[in-house]
Motif scaffolding. Structure first.
Motif, PDB file in Angstrom:
ATOM      1  N   ASN A   1      41.243  33.054  47.220  1.00 42.97           N
ATOM      2  CA  ASN A   1      42.004  32.049  46.010  1.00 42.97           C
ATOM      3  C   ASN A   1      42.168  31.695  47.565  1.00 42.97           C
ATOM      4  O   ASN A   1      42.056  31.754  48.577  1.00 42.97           O
TER       5      ASN A   1
ATOM      6  N   HIS B   1      52.388  33.619  37.108  1.00 41.32           N
ATOM      7  CA  HIS B   1      51.904  34.070  39.278  1.00 41.32           C
ATOM      8  C   HIS B   1      52.836  33.798  38.990  1.00 41.32           C
ATOM      9  O   HIS B   1      53.134  33.719  40.596  1.00 41.32           O
TER      10      HIS B   1
ATOM     11  N   CYS C   1      43.031  39.736  51.585  1.00 36.44           N
ATOM     12  CA  CYS C   1      44.334  39.242  51.531  1.00 36.44           C
ATOM     13  C   CYS C   1      44.835  39.614  52.804  1.00 36.44           C
ATOM     14  O   CYS C   1      46.178  38.576  54.041  1.00 36.44           O
TER      15      CYS C   1
ATOM     16  N   ILE D   1      51.414  29.283  45.747  1.00 35.61           N
ATOM     17  CA  ILE D   1      50.975  29.033  44.227  1.00 35.61           C
ATOM     18  C   ILE D   1      51.977  27.889  43.470  1.00 35.61           C
ATOM     19  O   ILE D   1      50.507  26.827  43.380  1.00 35.61           O
TER      20      ILE D   1
ATOM     21  N   TYR E   1      53.254  33.447  54.972  1.00 40.57           N
ATOM     22  CA  TYR E   1      52.558  33.157  53.808  1.00 40.57           C
ATOM     23  C   TYR E   1      54.626  33.233  52.628  1.00 40.57           C
ATOM     24  O   TYR E   1      54.567  32.309  51.578  1.00 40.57           O
TER      25      TYR E   1
ATOM     26  N   PHE F   1      52.433  38.554  38.810  1.00 40.85           N
ATOM     27  CA  PHE F   1      52.550  39.269  39.845  1.00 40.85           C
ATOM     28  C   PHE F   1      54.519  39.850  39.959  1.00 40.85           C
ATOM     29  O   PHE F   1      54.680  39.350  39.547  1.00 40.85           O
TER      30      PHE F   1
ATOM     31  N   HIS G   1      49.387  42.599  40.081  1.00 36.65           N
ATOM     32  CA  HIS G   1      49.389  42.218  40.828  1.00 36.65           C
ATOM     33  C   HIS G   1      50.222  43.122  41.472  1.00 36.65           C
ATOM     34  O   HIS G   1      51.375  42.478  40.709  1.00 36.65           O
TER      35      HIS G   1
ATOM     36  N   HIS H   1      38.381  41.241  41.359  1.00 37.38           N
ATOM     37  CA  HIS H   1      40.078  40.780  41.075  1.00 37.38           C
ATOM     38  C   HIS H   1      39.639  39.826  41.669  1.00 37.38           C
ATOM     39  O   HIS H   1      39.231  38.968  42.874  1.00 37.38           O
TER      40      HIS H   1
ATOM     41  N   HIS I   1      46.339  45.268  44.810  1.00 38.81           N
ATOM     42  CA  HIS I   1      47.492  45.053  45.786  1.00 38.81           C
ATOM     43  C   HIS I   1      47.830  46.449  46.642  1.00 38.81           C
ATOM     44  O   HIS I   1      47.192  46.884  47.578  1.00 38.81           O
TER      45      HIS I   1
ATOM     46  N   ASP J   1      39.963  38.945  46.029  1.00 39.78           N
ATOM     47  CA  ASP J   1      41.624  38.194  45.905  1.00 39.78           C
ATOM     48  C   ASP J   1      40.644  37.133  46.515  1.00 39.78           C
ATOM     49  O   ASP J   1      42.111  36.071  46.547  1.00 39.78           O
TER      50      ASP J   1
ATOM     51  N   TYR K   1      46.817  29.169  37.883  1.00 37.48           N
ATOM     52  CA  TYR K   1      47.525  27.661  38.669  1.00 37.48           C
ATOM     53  C   TYR K   1      47.980  27.198  37.573  1.00 37.48           C
ATOM     54  O   TYR K   1      47.680  25.732  37.734  1.00 37.48           O
TER      55      TYR K   1
ATOM     56  N   ARG L   1      44.094  25.294  50.357  1.00 35.64           N
ATOM     57  CA  ARG L   1      45.462  24.817  51.320  1.00 35.64           C
ATOM     58  C   ARG L   1      45.048  24.907  52.796  1.00 35.64           C
ATOM     59  O   ARG L   1      46.517  26.239  53.559  1.00 35.64           O
TER      60      ARG L   1
ATOM     61  N   GLY M   1      44.528  30.761  48.901  1.00 36.97           N
ATOM     62  CA  GLY M   1      46.418  30.738  49.458  1.00 36.97           C
ATOM     63  C   GLY M   1      46.022  31.542  50.826  1.00 36.97           C
ATOM     64  O   GLY M   1      46.178  31.501  51.451  1.00 36.97           O
ATOM     65  N   SER M   2      46.031  32.611  50.142  1.00 38.66           N
ATOM     66  CA  SER M   2      46.412  34.642  50.258  1.00 38.66           C
ATOM     67  C   SER M   2      44.881  34.639  51.057  1.00 38.66           C
ATOM     68  O   SER M   2      44.925  35.718  52.293  1.00 38.66           O
TER      69      SER M   2
ATOM     70  N   HIS N   1      40.320  34.433  42.211  1.00 36.96           N
ATOM     71  CA  HIS N   1      40.884  33.350  41.482  1.00 36.96           C
ATOM     72  C   HIS N   1      40.683  32.011  42.274  1.00 36.96           C
ATOM     73  O   HIS N   1      41.042  31.251  42.763  1.00 36.96           O
TER      74      HIS N   1
ATOM     75  N   GLN O   1      52.622  44.192  46.892  1.00 35.40           N
ATOM     76  CA  GLN O   1      51.897  43.143  47.901  1.00 35.40           C
ATOM     77  C   GLN O   1      52.711  42.569  49.465  1.00 35.40           C
ATOM     78  O   GLN O   1      52.627  43.782  50.042  1.00 35.40           O
TER      79      GLN O   1
HETATM   80  O1  NIG Z   1      46.716  37.543  45.095  1.00 40.10           O
HETATM   81  N1  NIG Z   1      49.558  37.186  45.454  1.00 40.10           N
HETATM   82  C1  NIG Z   1      49.677  36.307  44.668  1.00 40.10           C
HETATM   83  N2  NIG Z   1      48.726  35.662  43.906  1.00 40.10           N
HETATM   84  C2  NIG Z   1      47.343  35.687  44.603  1.00 40.10           C
HETATM   85  C3  NIG Z   1      47.808  34.699  45.876  1.00 40.10           C
HETATM   86  C4  NIG Z   1      47.695  33.271  45.383  1.00 40.10           C
HETATM   87  C5  NIG Z   1      48.148  32.013  46.406  1.00 40.10           C
HETATM   88  O2  NIG Z   1      48.437  32.057  47.075  1.00 40.10           O
HETATM   89  O3  NIG Z   1      47.547  30.769  45.724  1.00 40.10           O
HETATM   90  C6  NIG Z   1      47.029  37.196  45.492  1.00 40.10           C
HETATM   91  O4  NIG Z   1      47.569  37.107  46.923  1.00 40.10           O
END
Ligand code: NIG
Ligand code: FE
Length: 406
Positions: free
Chosen positions: A324, A183, A296, A110, A100, A220, A248, A78, A271, A322, A150, A87, A326-327, A80, A251
């Motif tokens: 990515n 997403h 995450c 996202i 978040y 998601f 997903h 898993h 998640h 995971d 994205y 970010r 962001g998280s 991204h 979470q």
């Molecule tokens: O797995 N939860 C959804 N998607 C990603 C986070 C994506 C992002 O913040 O860019 C995740 O945590």
């Protein structure tokens, strides 16, 4: 890859006859191994292995692994890793107290990544992702799943999936691709949810299926993102193209989405930070694999998936990064394993099983990766000299990998 014989391996981990597909419950506490072992690889495959006293005489390159351990490369089911920019500004906002979810609700998250990705060309996206992938390989990952998500419009989702296809063609890692059009809801569809679901189903999916760009379909499924009903609509549409679900879910809240995933024959539900007894029971009745993403939880400070409870219930557990922007801006599976031990109370054996053999199952690649078996792909980690496997999570933050052969 030329023929190589690795000799004097202190311990060769996760050996089998290739018959094991997934380990669950109490069985996760052991990893088959051979002490003082040799391993012969040729043409990218594992030819044979055994204890030193049975080593054949071969006139090929040898590597002396005295004091070192060998294990199958990690399978990260898993990620991204195709994205345009970091970010870190959101990270700073979180350090100053924003959550978040608050940042996402204000148009960050996202949607922020989607805006940046839309403006970047395929070549640059590819170069960035390829470099991330090379860094992950050096950290022990040999097989990886990569999601779109994205793009959030047809052209940009397809652009991401083509980048993933190019990575598949050129990377040493084995890669599976997942379409994650659902997403987040793009701002222009704020008052037209159905319009975006229709776009996914009637425009994105047929084109993606036509080009054979996706192995899986993700949604998601979460409060503020996509409902159970919408998730089901998208997953059923994907099934029509034989694209299986991996979603997903749970979470931030217990949405009942795990049951939705199971009902739609998801290969995995990922998640699961919020998970009750009903969800454990539902998973026990299914073949859907639970995937925990502790990196995450660590990074955005949300609860950890109750991995101990999942294993104690007799279920299999999978660990993934995971990775990515962001998280969880890290795909270091060694750290994921350390978190699983320290925060989720897994034993090191359970964590390594979850990151190798069970990871392969989550990508339906049990026949080719995830363990040391004759005929499987030669994707292996050679550690620095260590005394136990436990040393890897114990000395978290240190790189104990000497080399990775793929
Ligand atoms: O797995 N939860 C959804 N998607 C990603 C986070 C994506 C992002 O913040 O860019 C995740 O945590
Ligand atoms: Fe994710």
């Amino acid at each position: 890859m030329a023929a190589i014989l690795i000799r004097n391996i202190k311990t060769l981990w996760q050996t089998d006859e290739g018959e094991r597909t997934v380990v669950k419950g109490k069985d996760m506490a052991t990893i088959p191994c051979i002490n003082n072992a040799w391993l012969w690889i040729d043409a990218g495959k594992i030819v044979d292995f055994g204890p030193m006293e049975t080593m054949p005489e071969l006139n090929i390159t040898t590597i002396d692994a005295t004091g070192k351990m060998v294990l199958p490369a990690y399978v990260d089911s898993h990620t991204h890793i195709v994205y345009a920019a970091n970010r870190d500004e959101e990270f700073l906002m979180r350090l100053k107290g924003k959550t978040y979810e608050e940042i996402a609700a204000a148009g960050g998250g996202i949607l922020n990544s989607a805006a940046k990705l839309g403006a970047m060309d395929v070549e640059e996206l590819y170069e960035n992702a390829f470099e991330r992938l090379e860094n992950l390989i050096a950290l022990g990952t040999g097989t990886i799943e990569i999601k779109s998500g994205y793009g959030l419009n047809t052209a940009a989702e397809i652009k991401m999936l083509r980048v993933i296809r190019k990575l598949k063609e050129n990377s040493r890692a084995t890669i599976k691709s997942t379409f994650l059009g659902a997403h987040a809801l793009p701002a222009e569809y704020k008052n037209n949810r159905k319009g975006y679901i229709d776009l996914i189903i009637n425009d994105m999916l047929p084109k993606i299926a036509d080009e054979g760009l996706a192995d899986y379909c993700d949604v998601f499924c979460e409060q503020g993102y996509f409902t159970n009903e919408e998730t089901e609509t998208i997953l059923s549409a994907a099934w029509k193209y034989h694209i299986k679900p991996k979603i997903h879910v749970n979470q931030f809240t217990n949405t009942g989405g795990i049951q939705t995933g199971i009902k739609n024959n998801a290969v995995s539900v990922d998640h699961l930070e919020y998970l009750g007894d009903a969800e454990i029971d539902a998973l026990l009745q299914s073949n859907t694999l639970p995937v925990a993403l502790p990196g995450c939880s660590f990074f955005i400070q949300i609860p950890y998936t109750p991995g101990r409870k999942i294993i104690d219930a007799g279920l299999p557990l999978v660990l993934a990064s995971d990775y990515n922007p962001g998280s969880c801006p890290s795909g270091n599976m060694n750290f994921v394993i350390a978190l699983a031990c320290i925060q989720m109370k897994l034993t090191p054996e359970e964590a390594f099983n979850a990151a190798t053999l069970n990871g392969a199952a989550a990508l339906e690649l049990s026949g080719s990766v995830g363990s040391i078996a004759k005929g499987k792909s030669a994707k292996i980690i050679i550690t620095k000299p260590i005394t136990t496997l436990t040393e890897i999570p114990y000395r978290f933050g240190e790189n104990l990998i000497d080399r990775v052969l793929i």
